[in-house]
Design a protein around this motif. Structure first.
Motif, PDB file in Angstrom:
ATOM      1  N   GLY A  92      20.755  -5.760  -1.853  1.00 33.95           N
ATOM      2  CA  GLY A  92      19.797  -5.062  -1.015  1.00 33.95           C
ATOM      3  C   GLY A  92      18.409  -5.644  -1.158  1.00 33.95           C
ATOM      4  N   THR A  93      17.441  -4.988  -0.565  1.00 34.62           N
ATOM      5  CA  THR A  93      16.058  -5.467  -0.540  1.00 34.62           C
ATOM      6  C   THR A  93      15.184  -4.635  -1.469  1.00 34.62           C
ATOM      7  N   VAL A  94      14.345  -5.331  -2.233  1.00 34.62           N
ATOM      8  CA  VAL A  94      13.347  -4.688  -3.079  1.00 34.62           C
ATOM      9  C   VAL A  94      11.974  -5.126  -2.572  1.00 34.62           C
ATOM     10  N   VAL A  95      11.157  -4.159  -2.192  1.00 31.82           N
ATOM     11  CA  VAL A  95       9.828  -4.443  -1.644  1.00 31.82           C
ATOM     12  C   VAL A  95       8.794  -4.280  -2.757  1.00 31.82           C
ATOM     13  N   ILE A  96       8.104  -5.351  -3.084  1.00 34.69           N
ATOM     14  CA  ILE A  96       7.118  -5.290  -4.162  1.00 34.69           C
ATOM     15  C   ILE A  96       5.755  -5.729  -3.653  1.00 34.69           C
ATOM     16  N   GLY A  97       4.742  -5.000  -4.086  1.00 34.88           N
ATOM     17  CA  GLY A  97       3.363  -5.392  -3.807  1.00 34.88           C
ATOM     18  C   GLY A  97       2.799  -6.103  -5.026  1.00 34.88           C
ATOM     19  N   VAL A  98       2.164  -7.242  -4.810  1.00 34.84           N
ATOM     20  CA  VAL A  98       1.686  -8.057  -5.926  1.00 34.84           C
ATOM     21  C   VAL A  98       0.281  -8.567  -5.623  1.00 34.84           C
ATOM     22  N   GLN A  99      -0.611  -8.419  -6.586  1.00 36.36           N
ATOM     23  CA  GLN A  99      -1.904  -9.066  -6.450  1.00 36.36           C
ATOM     24  C   GLN A  99      -1.702 -10.577  -6.512  1.00 36.36           C
ATOM     25  N   PRO A 100      -2.412 -11.332  -5.680  1.00 39.93           N
ATOM     26  CA  PRO A 100      -2.213 -12.790  -5.651  1.00 39.93           C
ATOM     27  C   PRO A 100      -2.342 -13.465  -7.006  1.00 39.93           C
ATOM     28  N   VAL A 101      -3.280 -13.003  -7.847  1.00 39.39           N
ATOM     29  CA  VAL A 101      -3.472 -13.671  -9.132  1.00 39.39           C
ATOM     30  C   VAL A 101      -2.216 -13.569  -9.990  1.00 39.39           C
ATOM     31  N   ILE A 102      -1.513 -12.438  -9.939  1.00 42.31           N
ATOM     32  CA  ILE A 102      -0.286 -12.288 -10.729  1.00 42.31           C
ATOM     33  C   ILE A 102       0.819 -13.161 -10.156  1.00 42.31           C
ATOM     34  N   ALA A 103       0.888 -13.219  -8.815  1.00 43.81           N
ATOM     35  CA  ALA A 103       1.896 -14.079  -8.192  1.00 43.81           C
ATOM     36  C   ALA A 103       1.652 -15.543  -8.551  1.00 43.81           C
ATOM     37  N   GLN A 104       0.377 -15.968  -8.484  1.00 44.58           N
ATOM     38  CA  GLN A 104       0.044 -17.367  -8.733  1.00 44.58           C
ATOM     39  C   GLN A 104       0.245 -17.769 -10.183  1.00 44.58           C
ATOM     40  N   GLU A 105      -0.148 -16.898 -11.096  1.00 46.35           N
ATOM     41  CA  GLU A 105      -0.212 -17.293 -12.498  1.00 46.35           C
ATOM     42  C   GLU A 105       1.059 -16.997 -13.299  1.00 46.35           C
ATOM     43  N   GLN A 122      17.340  -9.333  -2.120  1.00 45.76           N
ATOM     44  CA  GLN A 122      16.260  -9.988  -1.388  1.00 45.76           C
ATOM     45  C   GLN A 122      14.940  -9.356  -1.806  1.00 45.76           C
ATOM     46  N   LEU A 123      14.018 -10.178  -2.289  1.00 49.03           N
ATOM     47  CA  LEU A 123      12.687  -9.686  -2.647  1.00 49.03           C
ATOM     48  C   LEU A 123      11.748  -9.844  -1.461  1.00 49.03           C
ATOM     49  N   ASP A 124      11.162  -8.745  -1.063  1.00 42.63           N
ATOM     50  CA  ASP A 124      10.154  -8.745   0.002  1.00 42.63           C
ATOM     51  C   ASP A 124       8.801  -8.572  -0.685  1.00 42.63           C
ATOM     52  N   VAL A 125       8.075  -9.687  -0.872  1.00 40.91           N
ATOM     53  CA  VAL A 125       6.830  -9.687  -1.637  1.00 40.91           C
ATOM     54  C   VAL A 125       5.652  -9.528  -0.681  1.00 40.91           C
ATOM     55  N   ARG A 126       4.819  -8.524  -0.942  1.00 38.50           N
ATOM     56  CA  ARG A 126       3.704  -8.222  -0.043  1.00 38.50           C
ATOM     57  C   ARG A 126       2.376  -8.262  -0.790  1.00 38.50           C
ATOM     58  N   TYR A 127       1.371  -8.575  -0.042  1.00 36.58           N
ATOM     59  CA  TYR A 127       0.012  -8.735  -0.557  1.00 36.58           C
ATOM     60  C   TYR A 127      -0.608  -7.375  -0.868  1.00 36.58           C
ATOM     61  N   VAL A 128      -1.149  -7.256  -2.070  1.00 37.33           N
ATOM     62  CA  VAL A 128      -1.851  -6.033  -2.473  1.00 37.33           C
ATOM     63  C   VAL A 128      -3.130  -6.431  -3.184  1.00 37.33           C
ATOM     64  N   MET A 129      -4.258  -5.857  -2.734  1.00 37.57           N
ATOM     65  CA  MET A 129      -5.524  -6.120  -3.414  1.00 37.57           C
ATOM     66  C   MET A 129      -6.223  -4.844  -3.841  1.00 37.57           C
ATOM     67  N   ASN A 130      -5.880  -3.726  -3.204  1.00 37.61           N
ATOM     68  CA  ASN A 130      -6.503  -2.469  -3.617  1.00 37.61           C
ATOM     69  C   ASN A 130      -5.463  -1.353  -3.553  1.00 37.61           C
ATOM     70  N   VAL A 142       4.747  -2.083  -7.666  1.00 40.19           N
ATOM     71  CA  VAL A 142       3.474  -2.793  -7.473  1.00 40.19           C
ATOM     72  C   VAL A 142       3.050  -3.401  -8.809  1.00 40.19           C
ATOM     73  N   LEU A 143       2.594  -4.644  -8.764  1.00 38.73           N
ATOM     74  CA  LEU A 143       2.048  -5.327  -9.936  1.00 38.73           C
ATOM     75  C   LEU A 143       0.565  -5.569  -9.700  1.00 38.73           C
ATOM     76  N   VAL A 144      -0.268  -4.989 -10.552  1.00 41.80           N
ATOM     77  CA  VAL A 144      -1.711  -5.132 -10.392  1.00 41.80           C
ATOM     78  C   VAL A 144      -2.346  -5.444 -11.745  1.00 41.80           C
ATOM     79  N   MET A 145      -3.431  -6.194 -11.696  1.00 44.67           N
ATOM     80  CA  MET A 145      -4.209  -6.485 -12.889  1.00 44.67           C
ATOM     81  C   MET A 145      -5.561  -5.804 -12.760  1.00 44.67           C
TER      82      MET A 145
END
Length: 331
Positions: A92-105, A122-130, A142-145
């Motif tokens: 199935g699909t897992v929808v995750i929100g990730v801050q770009p810095v965590i995705a990049q690093e 299937q990972l559905d990775v979406r942009y999260v900043m706030n 959601v993964l946030v720093m």
């Protein structure tokens, strides 16, 4: 005696330089860690861990023993993961929100292993900043720093922390000189990043013993947080100095490859932002989401194990709360 568990406790204590670090990692008491390591030492009739006021460290015999054990432990962990994944066959699909810095690093480099373990997810990775409207975005996790405020009834699980290191390229330091004191940065081209809050992070705090110093960084480039990789690339190219996350010191990254050289290493940076995993309590009942949550916890546990000493997160800096255009305006 559970010899395998004792070896894992020993490895965690040696890598974290303390019994408490091992206890936190394995979710047990310090007494349980100490008891099993003592039993292992008694059985082997050799001291493996030296205790001292500042923590613990492996003895010569302990270092040799752990060096011999680590490949076997890694192979065992891999075998368990593969067996678990094949038995579960979650899909199935897992929808995750990730801050770009965590995705990049961190996340991008780790994802091939997840994809191999769980080919039917299937990972559905979406942009999260706030955090605004987070619960209305249809995200499973959601993964946030940083220092997120409480968001509804979401579970907030700390995964670790990261800190900052002042770096430049070898060519830049050769041309402009290595700073010996934070105030020497006044003579350098310091490239800055704008935080998620909109404030330029131009107030760099340092501490050494009882001495505390705050420097206003000035330079020719400021970028938004989402484009922080531009600062990294410019610094590698020799344009100036930057305060980057210590993830750049991980094996295979820019510092370990000699592309960037840290400065002011005898100073401590007071701002240590946490890394957080957010999710609704109910999603753990969904197998495909649960395996992702458990996997990402292990990814960041490995990042923490790569450090010689634990890195506790600090409280939110006052400039974050004040929401100024520049952090230096809060001085």
């Amino acid at each position: 005696m559970d010899r395998l568990r004792a070896i894992r406790y020993l490895a965690a204590a040696a890598e974290g330089a303390s019994l408490s670090a091992a206890a936190r990692l394995h979710g047990v008491s310090v007494a349980a860690i100490a008891k099993l390591i003592d039993a292992l030492e008694s059985e082997m009739k050799v001291r493996l861990l030296a205790r001292h006021p500042g923590g613990v460290s492996p003895t010569v015999a302990g270092s040799m023993f752990l060096e011999a054990c680590r490949p076997a432990l890694a192979q065992l962990d891999e075998a368990v993961e593969q067996a678990t994944a094949s038995a579960t066959r979650v899909q199935g699909t897992v929808v995750i929100g990730v801050q770009p810095v965590i995705a990049q690093e961190v996340l991008t480099a780790a994802l091939p292993k997840f994809c191999a373990l769980y080919p039917d997810i299937q990972l559905d990775v979406r942009y999260v900043m706030n955090m605004a409207g987070l619960q209305d975005r249809g995200l499973d996790a959601v993964l946030v720093m940083g220092w997120p405020q409480q968001v509804g009834d979401l579970v907030s699980r700390p995964l670790g922390a990261t800190t900052f290191v002042v770096v430049a390229s070898p060519a830049y330091w050769a041309a402009h000189g290595l700073p010996r004191h934070p105030h020497d940065l006044d003579q350098h081209n310091c490239l800055c990043i704008r935080a998620n809050t909109g404030s330029v992070m131009d107030l760099w705090h340092f501490r050494r013993a009882d001495e505390r110093v705050a420097v206003t960084a000035r330079g020719t480039v400021i970028v938004d947080n989402v484009h922080r990789d531009m600062v990294r690339d410019l610094v590698v190219s020799g344009v100036g100095v930057a305060r980057l996350l210590d993830w750049h010191q991980r094996p295979g990254r820019e510092v370990s490859r000699g592309l960037l050289v840290p400065a002011l290493t005898d100073w401590v940076v007071d701002e240590v932002p946490p890394v957080n995993l957010l999710y609704a309590p109910s999603v753990r009942r969904t197998p495909r989401v649960r395996v992702f949550l458990d996997w990402v916890v292990q990814v960041f546990a490995e990042v923490e194990r790569e450090r010689l000493r634990p890195l506790p997160a600090t409280a939110m800096p006052h400039w974050v709360k004040m929401r100024r255009l520049r952090a230096s305006q809060t001085r």
